[in-house]
Scaffold this motif. Structure first.
Motif, short mmCIF file in Angstrom:
data_model
loop_
_atom_site.label_atom_id
_atom_site.label_comp_id
_atom_site.label_asym_id
_atom_site.label_seq_id
_atom_site.Cartn_x
_atom_site.Cartn_y
_atom_site.Cartn_z
N GLY A 27 0.77 -1.24 0.00
CA GLY A 27 0.00 0.00 0.00
C GLY A 27 0.80 1.28 0.00
O GLY A 27 0.30 2.33 0.36
N LYS A 28 2.07 1.19 -0.39
CA LYS A 28 2.90 2.40 -0.40
C LYS A 28 3.75 2.43 -1.66
O LYS A 28 3.98 1.41 -2.28
CB LYS A 28 3.86 2.38 0.79
N VAL A 29 4.25 3.62 -1.99
CA VAL A 29 5.26 3.71 -3.04
C VAL A 29 6.61 3.60 -2.36
O VAL A 29 6.95 4.40 -1.49
CB VAL A 29 5.19 5.04 -3.82
N THR A 30 7.36 2.58 -2.74
CA THR A 30 8.69 2.43 -2.20
C THR A 30 9.71 2.73 -3.29
O THR A 30 9.62 2.18 -4.38
CB THR A 30 8.91 0.99 -1.67
N ILE A 163 7.67 12.82 -17.74
CA ILE A 163 8.04 12.64 -16.34
C ILE A 163 6.89 13.00 -15.42
O ILE A 163 6.53 12.26 -14.51
CB ILE A 163 9.30 13.49 -16.00
N VAL A 164 6.27 14.14 -15.72
CA VAL A 164 5.14 14.57 -14.89
C VAL A 164 4.01 13.55 -14.96
O VAL A 164 3.41 13.19 -13.96
CB VAL A 164 4.63 15.97 -15.33
N TRP A 165 3.78 13.05 -16.18
CA TRP A 165 2.70 12.06 -16.36
C TRP A 165 2.97 10.82 -15.50
O TRP A 165 2.10 10.35 -14.77
CB TRP A 165 2.59 11.68 -17.83
N ILE A 166 4.19 10.31 -15.58
CA ILE A 166 4.54 9.09 -14.82
C ILE A 166 4.42 9.35 -13.33
O ILE A 166 3.89 8.54 -12.57
CB ILE A 166 5.99 8.64 -15.15
N ARG A 167 4.90 10.52 -12.91
CA ARG A 167 4.87 10.85 -11.48
C ARG A 167 3.43 10.88 -10.98
O ARG A 167 3.10 10.26 -9.96
CB ARG A 167 5.52 12.22 -11.29
N THR A 168 2.58 11.57 -11.72
CA THR A 168 1.17 11.66 -11.33
C THR A 168 0.54 10.28 -11.32
O THR A 168 -0.23 9.93 -10.42
CB THR A 168 0.40 12.57 -12.33
N MET A 170 1.94 7.40 -10.89
CA MET A 170 2.46 6.60 -9.77
C MET A 170 1.71 6.95 -8.48
O MET A 170 1.34 6.07 -7.70
CB MET A 170 3.93 6.92 -9.60
N GLN A 171 1.50 8.25 -8.29
CA GLN A 171 0.80 8.69 -7.09
C GLN A 171 -0.65 8.21 -7.10
O GLN A 171 -1.20 7.83 -6.07
CB GLN A 171 0.87 10.22 -6.96
N LYS A 172 -1.22 8.18 -8.31
CA LYS A 172 -2.60 7.71 -8.44
C LYS A 172 -2.66 6.22 -8.06
O LYS A 172 -3.54 5.79 -7.33
CB LYS A 172 -3.05 7.90 -9.89
N LEU A 173 -1.69 5.46 -8.54
CA LEU A 173 -1.66 4.03 -8.23
C LEU A 173 -1.56 3.81 -6.73
O LEU A 173 -2.21 2.94 -6.16
CB LEU A 173 -0.48 3.35 -8.93
N HIS A 185 17.76 6.26 -10.19
CA HIS A 185 18.99 6.84 -9.67
C HIS A 185 18.76 8.35 -9.50
O HIS A 185 19.63 9.06 -9.07
CB HIS A 185 20.16 6.55 -10.60
N LEU A 186 17.56 8.78 -9.89
CA LEU A 186 17.24 10.21 -9.75
C LEU A 186 16.63 10.44 -8.38
O LEU A 186 15.48 10.11 -8.12
CB LEU A 186 16.25 10.62 -10.84
N LEU A 187 17.43 10.99 -7.50
CA LEU A 187 17.02 11.11 -6.11
C LEU A 187 15.89 12.10 -5.92
O LEU A 187 14.95 11.87 -5.17
CB LEU A 187 18.23 11.53 -5.30
N SER A 188 15.98 13.20 -6.67
CA SER A 188 14.95 14.22 -6.53
C SER A 188 13.60 13.64 -6.91
O SER A 188 12.57 13.94 -6.31
CB SER A 188 15.28 15.40 -7.43
N GLU A 189 13.63 12.78 -7.94
CA GLU A 189 12.40 12.13 -8.40
C GLU A 189 11.80 11.30 -7.27
O GLU A 189 10.61 11.34 -6.99
CB GLU A 189 12.74 11.24 -9.60
N MET A 190 12.66 10.56 -6.59
CA MET A 190 12.21 9.69 -5.51
C MET A 190 11.60 10.48 -4.36
O MET A 190 10.62 10.07 -3.77
CB MET A 190 13.39 8.88 -4.97
N SER A 191 12.22 11.63 -4.07
CA SER A 191 11.70 12.39 -2.94
C SER A 191 10.31 12.92 -3.24
O SER A 191 9.54 13.22 -2.35
CB SER A 191 12.65 13.53 -2.57
N LEU A 192 9.97 12.99 -4.55
CA LEU A 192 8.64 13.46 -4.92
C LEU A 192 7.61 12.34 -4.92
O LEU A 192 6.44 12.57 -4.70
CB LEU A 192 8.67 14.10 -6.31
N THR A 193 8.07 11.12 -5.22
CA THR A 193 7.09 10.04 -5.37
C THR A 193 7.09 9.01 -4.25
O THR A 193 6.06 8.44 -3.95
CB THR A 193 7.30 9.30 -6.71
N ALA A 194 8.27 8.77 -3.66
CA ALA A 194 8.35 7.63 -2.74
C ALA A 194 8.17 8.01 -1.29
O ALA A 194 8.69 9.02 -0.82
CB ALA A 194 9.68 6.93 -2.93
N GLU A 195 7.42 7.17 -0.60
CA GLU A 195 7.20 7.37 0.82
C GLU A 195 8.27 6.61 1.61
O GLU A 195 8.75 7.06 2.62
CB GLU A 195 5.82 6.80 1.14
#
Lengths: 332, 252
Positions: A27-30, A163-168, A170-173, A185-195
């Motif tokens: 139930g989380k984005v890892t 990128i924005v599409w995938i990010r959104t 992922m959050q929807k999922l 390997h993109l850390l900034s990306e992870m900080s936006l999507t991963a809990e």
């Protein structure tokens, strides 16, 4: 839930994944984080039963992937968007995947609809742009409406819109209560999507924690101080066993950074007690990049961080305008 | 059987298998036309069904290429991983592929053989081309079996080699060149040739045929026709078993 126990993969002399144990919570984005070549893709291939571990194992809800029947209904994955026959249409690609797991034909239309490929579904997949291929790959992952999803570097090479599409997406999922493991390997990306984060370097587990905890623990907090009595303040702080460093910025002149479990209150009070004038006193939270660099630096560097980092940073030409210098660099 | 459906969708959703099938059928029928259209009346008296089948071996090669490509393109484009991800029971999946490809090759073999015969009968109208002996039935209908088993061998080689050019080279050089070249080896050469798999496939087809105009069909056979076919099938089974074993152990 995905559980890895002592997962190891060797290719001849090279150890790609080294005794890796982790749990992907439901139930989380890892986020599965690591530099290129850290063993992320190899680990994902082992989760999916494509590669056989040299030692250890990995299970999905207690089962090995190879023992799953109709696995697409349990776990969907996109490891490489280019794993499509270029002369086969997107619809046919999804059609054989659906047939393999006895999914109804309507699931193909539904998946195409979800990723917005309905209008080009009849075109051959070879003519797709990377962004479209990525969408097709995601459609394949979603085909069986699985509760677990695996994505390997999904934003790699995409344009900002993609990128924005995938990010959104992922959050929807995640908001639908699905378990998502996404590598990057993109850390900034992870900080936006991963809990949650699973961080690996050179095939080994470096950390598993929540994203926030990881950043806090790894980089601590830094207090930035600007003062005309720089040397005096540094002397006092060093007497109090506080790790400090000084950096010279073109626009702000010399700036003192105090690291560790410090608050601005403590430094402000210390300065006042010694009659030191302060021009600026700010708390700076470490970025994920910083945390990552510190954590993935090799173990010797990490343990000797306090002493070495100080020396290293003085010699490090800080790019002007950068407020925070990087921690110890990885030495490979 | 969902794996059959999977492989059927895969095979028919790209163009190259269609081309291979058309080419395979047209080659045999075309060659039959060429060998029978220009016969004079005395030649026609000597013509047998055998002369309508000169293109069959080339068609067989084309179908083997199709069968090998059905596997190697999956490796080339990485879809084999998507396949194993969708069906982790690799042996079942690859057996499904083998079944579909082999069945199709068999059908094309029948179309090629009987198509060639039909065209020959049209062109050489006064020749006796009626199918009235068991050997003649074997000559035509037997191609279905030979094509199907050759396709199994081709799939197995494809799984083992995983690379189009290499697999195709092996599949063409082996029956056409290698099995004939071994004859040059002193003492054992003849035996090696007699016991080679594709020699036994032709032995199954050619034994006891009246070649008529086409000359000699040879008589150097190790086994009777049906035993020869069984021997050929044995090769296919062993190769496929090795291939399936290797594919389920290997990293995809």
């Amino acid at each position: 839930m995905i559980e890895a126990q002592g997962l190891t993969k060797r290719y001849g002399q090279t150890v790609a994944v080294d005794n890796l144990s982790f749990t992907v919570k439901p139930g989380k984005v890892t986020g599965f984080l690591g530099p290129n070549g850290a063993g992320k893709s190899t680990t994902m291939r082992m989760i999916l039963g494509l590669d056989t571990p040299t030692a250890g194992d990995v299970r999905i809800d207690g089962q090995h992937y190879r023992d799953l029947h109709q696995p697409l209904t349990k776990i969907g994955a996109l490891l490489d968007a280019k794993w499509v026959h270029p002369n086969r249409s997107a619809r046919s690609h999804l059609a054989w995947m659906a047939a393999s797991n006895k999914l109804p034909k309507s699931s193909v239309d539904k998946a195409l609809e979800m990723v917005g490929l309905t209008s080009v579904a009849g075109k051959r997949a070879g003519a797709y742009s990377l962004g479209m291929s990525q969408r097709l790959g995601i459609a394949g992952a979603l085909l069986g409406d699985p509760e677990i999803l695996l994505f390997d570097e999904p934003v790699n090479g995409l344009d900002p819109e993609g990128i924005v599409w995938i990010r959104t997406f992922m959050q929807k999922l995640a908001s639908e209560g699905r378990t998502v493991l996404v590598s990057s390997h993109l850390l900034s990306e992870m900080s936006l999507t991963a809990e949650e984060l699973i961080v690996i370097g050179r095939g080994r587990l470096i950390a598993q924690s929540s994203t926030r905890e990881f950043v806090d623990r790894a980089s601590g907090t830094t207090v930035k101080v600007r003062t005309p009595q720089l040397d005096q303040l540094q002397g006092i702080l060093q007497q109090q066993q506080v790790v400090t460093r000084i950096e010279d910025f073109e626009d702000q002149g010399k700036v003192l950074f105090a690291e560790g479990e410090l608050t601005t209150d403590q430094i402000g009070e210390t300065a006042a007690a010694h009659g030191i004038v302060l021009h600026e006193l700010t708390l700076q939270r470490g970025s994920l990049e910083q945390a990552f660099m510190q954590m993935t630096g090799d173990s010797v560097q990490y343990h000797a961080h306090d002493e070495l980092a100080h020396v290293a940073d003085v010699n490090l030409p800080a790019p002007s305008g950068t407020e925070v210098a990087a921690g110890p660099k990885e030495d490979n | 059987m969902s794996v059959i459906q999977v492989e059927r969708i895969k095979l028919f959703s790209t163009r190259s298998p269609w081309w291979c099938m058309v080419v395979a059928a047209v080659l045999t029928i075309g060659f039959a036309a060429l060998t029978t259209a220009f016969l004079n009346s005395t030649e026609e008296q000597q013509a047998t069904i055998f002369i309508t089948q000169p293109g069959v071996q080339i068609s067989q090669m084309v179908m083997m290429v199709m069968a090998a490509l059905a596997v190697t393109t999956e490796y080339r484009f990485g879809t084999i991983r998507t396949s194993f991800q969708a069906v982790p029971q690799r042996t079942a999946l690859l057996l499904g592929k083998t079944a579909v490809v082999s069945f199709l090759a068999g059908v094309i073999g029948l179309i090629a053989a009987f198509g060639g015969w039909l065209v020959g009968s049209l062109f050489a109208g006064s020749a006796d081309l009626a199918i009235d002996t068991a050997a003649e039935w074997r000559l035509l209908a037997g191609e279905g079996l030979v094509f199907a088993l050759s396709a199994v061998i081709a799939v197995a080689v494809g799984i083992l080699i995983r690379q189009s050019a290499g697999a195709i080279a092996i599949l063409i050089l082996w029956p056409l060149l290698l099995e004939n070249l071994v004859q040059l080896i002193p003492k054992v050469g003849d035996d090696l040739n007699k016991w080679a798999p594709f020699s036994n496939a032709s032995s199954f087809i050619n034994q006891g045929q009246d070649a008529g105009l086409a000359g000699d069909v040879g008589s150097n056979y190790a086994l009777g026709p049906w035993w020869a076919l069984l021997y050929f099938a044995g090769w296919a089974a062993v190769l496929l078993t090795i291939a399936l074993f290797s594919a389920s152990k290997r990293d995809a």
